[in-house]
Motif scaffolding. Sequence first.
Motif, PDB file in Angstrom:
ATOM      1  N   THR A   1       0.824  -1.203   0.000  1.00 27.95           N
ATOM      2  CA  THR A   1       0.000   0.000   0.000  1.00 27.95           C
ATOM      3  C   THR A   1       0.863   1.259   0.000  1.00 27.95           C
ATOM      4  OG1 THR A   1      -1.614  -1.236   1.278  1.00 27.95           O
ATOM      5  CG2 THR A   1      -1.919   1.129   1.174  1.00 27.95           C
ATOM      6  N   VAL A   2       1.886   1.283   0.859  1.00 31.43           N
ATOM      7  CA  VAL A   2       2.762   2.457   0.919  1.00 31.43           C
ATOM      8  C   VAL A   2       3.365   2.729  -0.453  1.00 31.43           C
ATOM      9  CG1 VAL A   2       4.930   3.326   1.872  1.00 31.43           C
ATOM     10  CG2 VAL A   2       3.286   2.178   3.368  1.00 31.43           C
ATOM     11  N   VAL A   3       3.953   1.681  -1.030  1.00 26.65           N
ATOM     12  CA  VAL A   3       4.623   1.819  -2.324  1.00 26.65           C
ATOM     13  C   VAL A   3       3.640   2.283  -3.403  1.00 26.65           C
ATOM     14  CG1 VAL A   3       5.636   0.399  -4.133  1.00 26.65           C
ATOM     15  CG2 VAL A   3       6.447   0.167  -1.804  1.00 26.65           C
ATOM     16  N   SER A   4       2.438   1.680  -3.403  1.00 26.69           N
ATOM     17  CA  SER A   4       1.471   1.988  -4.463  1.00 26.69           C
ATOM     18  C   SER A   4       0.853   3.365  -4.305  1.00 26.69           C
ATOM     19  CB  SER A   4       0.354   0.946  -4.497  1.00 26.69           C
ATOM     20  OG  SER A   4       0.883  -0.337  -4.519  1.00 26.69           O
ATOM     21  N   VAL A   5       0.581   3.768  -3.056  1.00 29.71           N
ATOM     22  CA  VAL A   5      -0.016   5.084  -2.833  1.00 29.71           C
ATOM     23  C   VAL A   5       0.964   6.178  -3.248  1.00 29.71           C
ATOM     24  CG1 VAL A   5      -0.821   6.686  -1.062  1.00 29.71           C
ATOM     25  CG2 VAL A   5      -1.615   4.329  -1.044  1.00 29.71           C
TER      26      VAL A   5
ATOM     27  N   SER B   1       5.332  -9.695  -2.717  1.00 30.98           N
ATOM     28  CA  SER B   1       3.970  -9.222  -2.480  1.00 30.98           C
ATOM     29  C   SER B   1       3.854  -7.696  -2.553  1.00 30.98           C
ATOM     30  CB  SER B   1       3.472  -9.665  -1.103  1.00 30.98           C
ATOM     31  OG  SER B   1       3.625 -11.034  -0.944  1.00 30.98           O
ATOM     32  N   LEU B   2       4.984  -7.012  -2.530  1.00 30.25           N
ATOM     33  CA  LEU B   2       4.931  -5.545  -2.579  1.00 30.25           C
ATOM     34  C   LEU B   2       4.503  -5.041  -3.950  1.00 30.25           C
ATOM     35  CD1 LEU B   2       8.211  -4.587  -0.691  1.00 30.25           C
ATOM     36  CD2 LEU B   2       5.912  -4.855   0.217  1.00 30.25           C
ATOM     37  N   LEU B   3       4.591  -5.908  -4.951  1.00 32.17           N
ATOM     38  CA  LEU B   3       4.298  -5.480  -6.315  1.00 32.17           C
ATOM     39  C   LEU B   3       2.817  -5.612  -6.627  1.00 32.17           C
ATOM     40  CD1 LEU B   3       5.527  -4.802  -9.182  1.00 32.17           C
ATOM     41  CD2 LEU B   3       5.300  -7.230  -9.622  1.00 32.17           C
ATOM     42  N   SER B   4       2.179  -4.490  -6.983  1.00 31.49           N
ATOM     43  CA  SER B   4       0.811  -4.573  -7.466  1.00 31.49           C
ATOM     44  C   SER B   4       0.538  -3.442  -8.439  1.00 31.49           C
ATOM     45  CB  SER B   4      -0.180  -4.514  -6.308  1.00 31.49           C
ATOM     46  OG  SER B   4      -1.479  -4.430  -6.818  1.00 31.49           O
ATOM     47  N   PRO B   5       0.792  -3.682  -9.724  1.00 33.34           N
ATOM     48  CA  PRO B   5       0.558  -2.624 -10.713  1.00 33.34           C
ATOM     49  C   PRO B   5      -0.887  -2.134 -10.676  1.00 33.34           C
ATOM     50  CG  PRO B   5       1.740  -4.457 -11.702  1.00 33.34           C
ATOM     51  CD  PRO B   5       1.345  -4.897 -10.326  1.00 33.34           C
TER      52      PRO B   5
ATOM     53  N   ALA C   1      -2.830  -1.813  -8.069  1.00 35.03           N
ATOM     54  CA  ALA C   1      -2.994  -0.875  -6.958  1.00 35.03           C
ATOM     55  C   ALA C   1      -2.468   0.506  -7.348  1.00 35.03           C
ATOM     56  CB  ALA C   1      -2.274  -1.396  -5.719  1.00 35.03           C
ATOM     57  N   VAL C   2      -1.378   0.543  -8.086  1.00 41.66           N
ATOM     58  CA  VAL C   2      -0.831   1.832  -8.535  1.00 41.66           C
ATOM     59  C   VAL C   2      -1.823   2.523  -9.465  1.00 41.66           C
ATOM     60  CG1 VAL C   2       1.008   2.933  -9.862  1.00 41.66           C
ATOM     61  CG2 VAL C   2       1.544   1.091  -8.280  1.00 41.66           C
ATOM     62  N   TYR C   3      -2.365   1.729 -10.386  1.00 40.28           N
ATOM     63  CA  TYR C   3      -3.366   2.274 -11.306  1.00 40.28           C
ATOM     64  C   TYR C   3      -4.553   2.846 -10.532  1.00 40.28           C
ATOM     65  CZ  TYR C   3      -7.532   2.081 -14.171  1.00 40.28           C
ATOM     66  OH  TYR C   3      -8.721   2.389 -14.765  1.00 40.28           O
ATOM     67  N   LEU C   4      -5.038   2.058  -9.561  1.00 41.88           N
ATOM     68  CA  LEU C   4      -6.187   2.471  -8.760  1.00 41.88           C
ATOM     69  C   LEU C   4      -5.881   3.772  -8.007  1.00 41.88           C
ATOM     70  CD1 LEU C   4      -8.834   0.840  -8.393  1.00 41.88           C
ATOM     71  CD2 LEU C   4      -7.991   0.167  -6.163  1.00 41.88           C
ATOM     72  N   MET C   5      -4.698   3.864  -7.414  1.00 41.13           N
ATOM     73  CA  MET C   5      -4.353   5.050  -6.637  1.00 41.13           C
ATOM     74  C   MET C   5      -4.138   6.257  -7.538  1.00 41.13           C
ATOM     75  SD  MET C   5      -4.841   4.401  -3.626  1.00 41.13           S
ATOM     76  CE  MET C   5      -4.662   6.124  -3.247  1.00 41.13           C
ATOM     77  N   ARG C   6      -3.658   6.004  -8.759  1.00 41.17           N
ATOM     78  CA  ARG C   6      -3.506   7.145  -9.663  1.00 41.17           C
ATOM     79  C   ARG C   6      -4.872   7.737  -9.998  1.00 41.17           C
ATOM     80  NH1 ARG C   6      -0.774   8.153 -15.561  1.00 41.17           N
ATOM     81  NH2 ARG C   6      -1.540  10.265 -15.645  1.00 41.17           N
TER      82      ARG C   6
ATOM     83  N   LEU D   1      -5.307  -1.075   0.716  1.00 40.12           N
ATOM     84  CA  LEU D   1      -4.760  -1.832   1.844  1.00 40.12           C
ATOM     85  C   LEU D   1      -5.511  -3.152   2.020  1.00 40.12           C
ATOM     86  CD1 LEU D   1      -2.791  -1.843   4.267  1.00 40.12           C
ATOM     87  CD2 LEU D   1      -4.623  -0.884   5.636  1.00 40.12           C
ATOM     88  N   LEU D   2      -6.816  -3.049   1.999  1.00 41.65           N
ATOM     89  CA  LEU D   2      -7.644  -4.239   2.181  1.00 41.65           C
ATOM     90  C   LEU D   2      -7.384  -5.250   1.061  1.00 41.65           C
ATOM     91  CD1 LEU D   2      -9.605  -4.771   4.436  1.00 41.65           C
ATOM     92  CD2 LEU D   2     -11.460  -4.101   2.945  1.00 41.65           C
ATOM     93  N   LEU D   3      -7.371  -4.745  -0.179  1.00 38.45           N
ATOM     94  CA  LEU D   3      -7.172  -5.649  -1.312  1.00 38.45           C
ATOM     95  C   LEU D   3      -5.813  -6.326  -1.236  1.00 38.45           C
ATOM     96  CD1 LEU D   3      -8.607  -3.629  -4.350  1.00 38.45           C
ATOM     97  CD2 LEU D   3      -9.670  -5.493  -3.105  1.00 38.45           C
TER      98      LEU D   3
END
Lengths: 283, 310
Positions: free
Chosen positions: A87-91, A147-151, A153-158, A200-202
């Motif tokens: 979450t930190v990385v993606s946000v 597990s830190l990788l979630s493209p 999540a990045v898309y969603l946060m953008r 975070l939840l996802l």
Amino acid sequence: MTRPRHLWAKLLLLAMVCYFLVPVWWLVVASTKNAEGLFSGKGALWFAGGFHLVDNLRDLFTFNNGEYLRWLGNSALYAFAGGIGCTVVSVLAGYGFAKFRFRGRNLVFAAVLGSVMVPLTALVIPTFVLMSNVGLTDTIWAVILPSLLSPFAVYLMRVYASASVPDELLDAARIDGAGELRTFWQVALPLMRPGVVTVLLLSVVSTWNNFFLPLTMLSSSKLYPLTVGIGLWEQLASSNNGGGQSLWNLIIVGSLVSIVPLIVAFLTLQKYWQGGLAVGSLK
Amino acid sequence: MTQLQTAPRAGVREQTTPRKKRKRIAGWLFILPFLVVFLAFLVAPLLYAGYLSLWTKGLATGTTFAGFDNYTRAFEDPSFRKGLWFVLRFSLVVIPLQIVVALVAALVLDEVTGRLARFSRLVIFLPYAIPAVLGALMWGFLYSPSFGPIEQIATAFDVRAPFLLSQGNIFYGLLNVVTWQWSGYYMIIIYAALRSIDSSVYEAARIDGASARQIALRIKVPMVSSALVLILIFSLIGTLQFFTEPQILAPIANGSVTPDFTPNIYAFNLAFRYAQFNYASAISFSLGFVVFLAVGIFMFATRKKGSIFT
């Protein structure tokens, strides 16, 4: 005209509720039975004579020096470390992509979007080989780091950052002399809270539920998360049919215990994720 | 960063430069942690898999360069082809099924209000919070002839229940597990999209004489089409990498789940049972390529309706 409104729709909903609840209901009922009740051959969907839930729980937590509790702890560790880290990385990245114009931004973001299409399991075997080259396989890092990788999540946060953080507000904070980190922390982050909770939840859920990655990376059962541990029990139980009977009980009650935390999390955080999930589909 | 900001510069043009530069660097700094993870756990394994797949390891010959031999071998390998055919066939059935269940549930939930609707929404979503391992296991128990209810109900009616994990039925057994597991998640996405539609649109349609069904099919469905496309892509990517459910059901399926049941199970067994990492990488890479191709074709076909990549 006394026909109740939406009668058919309500009947349909009831049917759906039954279908989606059946396995869970079975699990709850089966958790209260001993081996005898479980294999009695009748009444699988209703309680048997004795109530053995407490006995089953005691057996579960003491079996094999309490390895279940250890797995539960491992699952929690992986889910929180992996989920929070992701979450930190993606946000940060989503905010960076949404609110800054820099050379190469579109190119990098296109690569991120393209990678949403890469099946992550196709990467597990090469990641295993890479990790074993640096001696990280069969450690907690082998599960947490990938597990830190979630493209996604990045898309969603953008998308979320673009929609919920107005540029004017950021500019105002900058003019007032706030540094970029402080602007992010005090102005942008509070506005992005529902999106952050969703991500975070996802990510906690996907790490908690992950099976392929830990199955591949870990060889000592001390490090197993619940999913892999229960899979191991299942193999043991089905390979020795006679002595396996009591183990089936443990698997059932163990499954029940391990679905409780996430259900509680989803129920308590309802308000956040129901709104947050919408964002990804709006664009 | 604050020093950059206070540094005095002459001329109007340069006055904006330090701030722009600061913003540019800040942008890179914000995406840096993700970029490191991205390079380490996506780009590097991908390149490495590509590299590994070009070599072959023989007992007598050692590691030798194989070029595209592993790929020709993969696409001619009956095991890989069989697995690939299975997941393709499975996607063709399971994706429409999931979408129909999710869409119907979302449309009904959008229409009906009250306690039942709220409760149903949570229950339908519930399986998403349950790990796929346990979902598969629970259904495996329900299918089980020794303590599952299906067999018991059938016995009560004096018929033989089909064993849903047998060679001939496992397709349907898995179909049910996957639909149960994922439809709720897709339902929530569609439901959220439906909720965000301005309800004055329905009002206008109602005044024009549209029935509830017409509103649902002609207005609501087209308006959530981008959510549907998103779900389709997710579901396609997920199904083609099918692994967990068949792997978990294998021990209780009496041999219906073979070591080459899906491409991912095949790659896993090649790597960890037979230590053929090079060939396993080629299989993984080929599967990745097929997924990429399938999603690409799909997105090209639906580009007009608006996708997540617009």
